[in-house]
Enzyme design. Structure first.
Site, PDB file in Angstrom:
ATOM      1  N   GLY A   1       0.826  -1.219   0.000  1.00  0.00           N
ATOM      2  CA  GLY A   1       0.000   0.000   0.000  1.00  0.00           C
ATOM      3  C   GLY A   1       0.849   1.252   0.000  1.00  0.00           C
TER       4      GLY A   1
ATOM      5  N   LYS B   1       4.794  12.318  -2.245  1.00  0.00           N
ATOM      6  CA  LYS B   1       5.581  11.155  -1.808  1.00  0.00           C
ATOM      7  C   LYS B   1       6.531  11.591  -0.702  1.00  0.00           C
ATOM      8  CE  LYS B   1       8.602   7.469  -3.499  1.00  0.00           C
ATOM      9  NZ  LYS B   1       9.102   6.786  -4.703  1.00  0.00           N
TER      10      LYS B   1
ATOM     11  N   ARG C   1       4.101  14.274  -7.163  1.00  0.00           N
ATOM     12  CA  ARG C   1       4.028  13.476  -8.390  1.00  0.00           C
ATOM     13  C   ARG C   1       2.687  13.694  -9.084  1.00  0.00           C
ATOM     14  NH1 ARG C   1       6.246   7.438  -7.027  1.00  0.00           N
ATOM     15  NH2 ARG C   1       4.275   7.159  -5.937  1.00  0.00           N
TER      16      ARG C   1
ATOM     17  N   ARG D   1      -1.558   0.378  -9.723  1.00  0.00           N
ATOM     18  CA  ARG D   1      -0.492  -0.583 -10.023  1.00  0.00           C
ATOM     19  C   ARG D   1      -1.069  -1.982 -10.240  1.00  0.00           C
ATOM     20  NH1 ARG D   1       3.733   1.991  -6.813  1.00  0.00           N
ATOM     21  NH2 ARG D   1       2.961   4.089  -6.483  1.00  0.00           N
TER      22      ARG D   1
ATOM     23  N   ASP E   1       4.201  -4.333  -7.507  1.00  0.00           N
ATOM     24  CA  ASP E   1       3.610  -3.107  -6.955  1.00  0.00           C
ATOM     25  C   ASP E   1       4.263  -1.860  -7.546  1.00  0.00           C
ATOM     26  OD1 ASP E   1       5.749  -4.315  -5.288  1.00  0.00           O
ATOM     27  OD2 ASP E   1       5.653  -2.418  -4.216  1.00  0.00           O
TER      28      ASP E   1
ATOM     29  N   ASP F   1       7.672   4.819  -9.635  1.00  0.00           N
ATOM     30  CA  ASP F   1       8.473   4.490  -8.449  1.00  0.00           C
ATOM     31  C   ASP F   1       9.964   4.403  -8.744  1.00  0.00           C
ATOM     32  OD1 ASP F   1       6.172   4.537  -7.031  1.00  0.00           O
ATOM     33  OD2 ASP F   1       6.431   2.585  -6.083  1.00  0.00           O
TER      34      ASP F   1
HETATM   35  P1  AMP Z   1       9.219   0.702  -2.878  1.00  0.00           P
HETATM   36  O1  AMP Z   1      10.273  -0.353  -2.867  1.00  0.00           O
HETATM   37  O2  AMP Z   1       9.753   2.098  -2.675  1.00  0.00           O
HETATM   38  O3  AMP Z   1       8.341   0.627  -4.067  1.00  0.00           O
HETATM   39  O4  AMP Z   1       8.309   0.440  -1.587  1.00  0.00           O
HETATM   40  C1  AMP Z   1       7.709  -0.789  -1.265  1.00  0.00           C
HETATM   41  C2  AMP Z   1       6.698  -0.601  -0.178  1.00  0.00           C
HETATM   42  O5  AMP Z   1       7.312  -0.058   0.991  1.00  0.00           O
HETATM   43  C3  AMP Z   1       5.561   0.349  -0.519  1.00  0.00           C
HETATM   44  O6  AMP Z   1       4.409  -0.111   0.125  1.00  0.00           O
HETATM   45  C4  AMP Z   1       6.023   1.640   0.077  1.00  0.00           C
HETATM   46  O7  AMP Z   1       4.968   2.524   0.373  1.00  0.00           O
HETATM   47  C5  AMP Z   1       6.707   1.169   1.340  1.00  0.00           C
HETATM   48  N1  AMP Z   1       7.741   2.103   1.815  1.00  0.00           N
HETATM   49  C6  AMP Z   1       8.977   2.327   1.293  1.00  0.00           C
HETATM   50  N2  AMP Z   1       9.648   3.229   2.021  1.00  0.00           N
HETATM   51  C7  AMP Z   1       8.835   3.601   3.033  1.00  0.00           C
HETATM   52  C8  AMP Z   1       8.945   4.496   4.125  1.00  0.00           C
HETATM   53  N3  AMP Z   1      10.056   5.209   4.342  1.00  0.00           N
HETATM   54  N4  AMP Z   1       7.883   4.614   4.947  1.00  0.00           N
HETATM   55  C9  AMP Z   1       6.777   3.907   4.758  1.00  0.00           C
HETATM   56  N5  AMP Z   1       6.594   3.041   3.763  1.00  0.00           N
HETATM   57  C10 AMP Z   1       7.621   2.881   2.903  1.00  0.00           C
HETATM   58 MG    MG Z   2       6.788   1.167  -4.800  1.00  0.00          MG
END
Ligand code: AMP
Ligand code: MG
Length: 507
Positions: free
Chosen positions: A112, A131, A194, A201, A274, A284
């Site tokens: 999510g 973001k 963004r 997704r 995702d 992303d």
């Molecule tokens: P990503 O690899 O950046 O696409 O992130 C994968 C998942 O981790 C997604 O659900 C993001 O919203 C969550 N996520 C990544 N970094 C953070 C963060 N610093 N705080 C909260 N959720 C994160």
């Molecule tokens: Mg992501």
């Protein structure tokens, strides 16, 4: 991801009491994604940044502002606060959406929007998302924040991809702050604004399929079809099954996207389901990289030890991800054979689209027998010596324009190998007017791409609150096929230290 930092959520103060109460973009909003209802998201407010000092503009795109319909003087102090999540934006109805997904080939369950907050959709059909604007119910162990370096990378690369003509989410701005966040070390928090028609997704579909929520799955698919793929509703293919048609349309868009990535030398780095846009957009931006030397097996994500997302794996991974989407849509398609048939076109759509892009890079407007060989031989030549990918193609284009082959030839140690390839290239060009070929090549082979070291230099300066590097890069990357006299330093070989830059998922 790192555990929530106690530093990050300390109470934000406003000692001077000068913060505006809210801000207004002056745009009309529509219900958009929120119409799907509460099983798809949680409504919430961004969390103000925990800094006693006000946020600041790190980078902004007037091009995106114009596309949103913002006035010339859109960068008000009030908007700066709103786009940093510090004050509400008038008319917005902020929410975080729920999705799931496969990460590195493994089912990861619910994910999510852990740090992205959708402000809403404008009447012009563009969603605006912050973001890094604080925790959400989907943050899991994360702090809901994004650091300055990764925010600058996302901002610049979104606009660079657009400049290259590659489908992507866009970025209006990056706002920075002195609020501290903990990663491997203490860094500062930033927020990227963004913009995209939709941030839905593959993982959104996987979420409702995995939870057996078929009514929601159908509502989501209907929403996506009606909003973005209306032709699927009236398809005569697949026995008139609109969901199979949707799968096929997404597969085709994804094939086009991957062809763009492979032709320009873009490595995404985290192609989890995702991180796959239902609209076929690049989405992303994390540990992405534009190749320097051409190494088909290049792994840009420091955390990807197995090389699952290596450059040359990307087209297959995209297919694997589409397969996951197909599985998620199966309760709606109802027939496995139909779902497989809908995915089948990817297998020819990708190579065809890739060949078309490579042909343009070679200055060939029309297809002919032997083109595939010419392309393969060029790539083999580049791979053998890890020749700089962007520089090779740009110099080849330049050669067609000015007739000087030396700048191309000198890129190779194996001159005989290059000369042999050049011979077949020139044979193919025999019938094509030079000017016409040069023109096509110069607008198909960028002079400027967002190389890691260029981003790194802009990031380091921004850390010292010098944002001129971000603006300069943006200016070049918005029109990467133009010459930009005086900016050759940004089009040169990477310095030795570029290969030591390590970029991981931690951002
Ligand atoms: P990503 O690899 O950046 O696409 O992130 C994968 C998942 O981790 C997604 O659900 C993001 O919203 C969550 N996520 C990544 N970094 C953070 C963060 N610093 N705080 C909260 N959720 C994160
Ligand atoms: Mg992501």
């Amino acid at each position: 991801m790192t555990p929530t930092s106690p530093l990050a959520e300390a109470t934000r103060t406003d000692p001077a009491g000068t913060r505006p109460e809210n801000a207004d973009l002056g745009l009309e909003w529509v219900e958009g994604f929120a119409a799907l209802g509460p099983r798809f998201f949680t409504e919430l407010r961004p969390t103000p940044l925990s800094s006693p000092t006000p946020p600041y503009w790190v980078g902004h795109s007037d091009q995106v502002a114009r596309e949103l319909g913002l006035p010339e003087d859109w960068r008000s102090d009030a908007l700066l606060e709103a786009l940093s999540g510090n004050v509400p934006l008038a008319g917005a109805r902020p929410l975080a959406s729920v999705y799931s997904g496969h990460q590195f080939g493994v089912w990861a369950g619910q994910l999510g929007d852990g740090r992205a907050i959708l402000l809403g959709e404008t009447a012009g059909g563009l969603e605006i998302q912050l973001k890094g604007a604080g925790r959400t119910p989907y943050s899991r162990m994360g702090d809901g924040r994004a650091v300055l370096r990764s925010s600058i990378r996302e901002f610049l690369c979104s606009e660079a991809m657009h400049g290259l003509g590659i489908p992507t989410t866009r970025a209006l701005c990056v706002t920075g702050s002195d609020a501290r966040v903990r990663r491997e070390e203490i860094e500062t928090a930033a927020v990227v604004t963004r913009v995209a028609p939709s941030f839905i997704r593959f993982g959104h579909f996987e979420h409702f399929a995995a939870n057996q929520q078929h009514a929601e799955l159908r509502a989501l698919a209907d929403y996506v079809i009606d909003r973005y793929y209306p032709a699927c509703r009236h398809t005569e293919r697949f026995g008139g099954n609109p969901y199979a048609a949707l799968l096929e349309a997404v597969a085709e868009r994804t094939a086009t996207l991957l062809a763009h990535w492979q032709a320009v030398g873009f490595c995404h780095g985290v192609m989890n389901t995702d991180n796959m846009s239902i609209l076929g957009l690049t989405i992303d931006y994390g540990p992405f990289q534009f190749l320097d030397g051409f190494d088909p097996r290049h792994i840009c994500n420091h955390s990807d030890t197995g090389g699952r997302y290596a450059f040359n794996q990307q087209p297959n991974v995209a297919y694997w991800n589409l397969f996951c989407l197909g599985q998620a849509l199966l309760p709606l398609i109802e027939d496995q054979e139909l779902a497989l048939a809908a995915l089948e076109p990817y297998k020819s759509a990708f190579p065809n689209a890739f060949e078309n892009r490579m042909r343009a890079k070679l200055g060939l407007a029309d297809a002919a027998d032997g083109d595939r060989q010419l392309i393969e031989d060029a790539l083999k030549l580049l791979a053998a010596e890890k020749t700089d990918y962007t520089i090779f193609w740009r110099r080849l284009a330049q050669y067609r324009a000015d007739g000087n082959i030396e700048p191309v030839r000198e890129l190779f140690i194996d001159r005989a190998g290059f000369d042999a390839w050049l011979l077949s290239f020139l044979e193919r060009h025999n019938q094509i007017p030079r000017e016409q070929a040069a023109e096509l090549m110069l607008r198909s082979n960028p002079k400027y791409v967002l190389r890691n070291h260029l981003g790194q230099q802009a990031i380091e300066a921004a850390g010292r609150k010098d944002f001129s590097g971000v603006a300069t890069l943006l200016g070049l990357l918005e029109s990467p096929f133009e010459e930009h006299p005086g900016a050759d330093a940004y089009a040169g070989f990477p310095p030795d230290w570029a290969s030591t830059i390590e970029i991981s998922c931690s951002s």
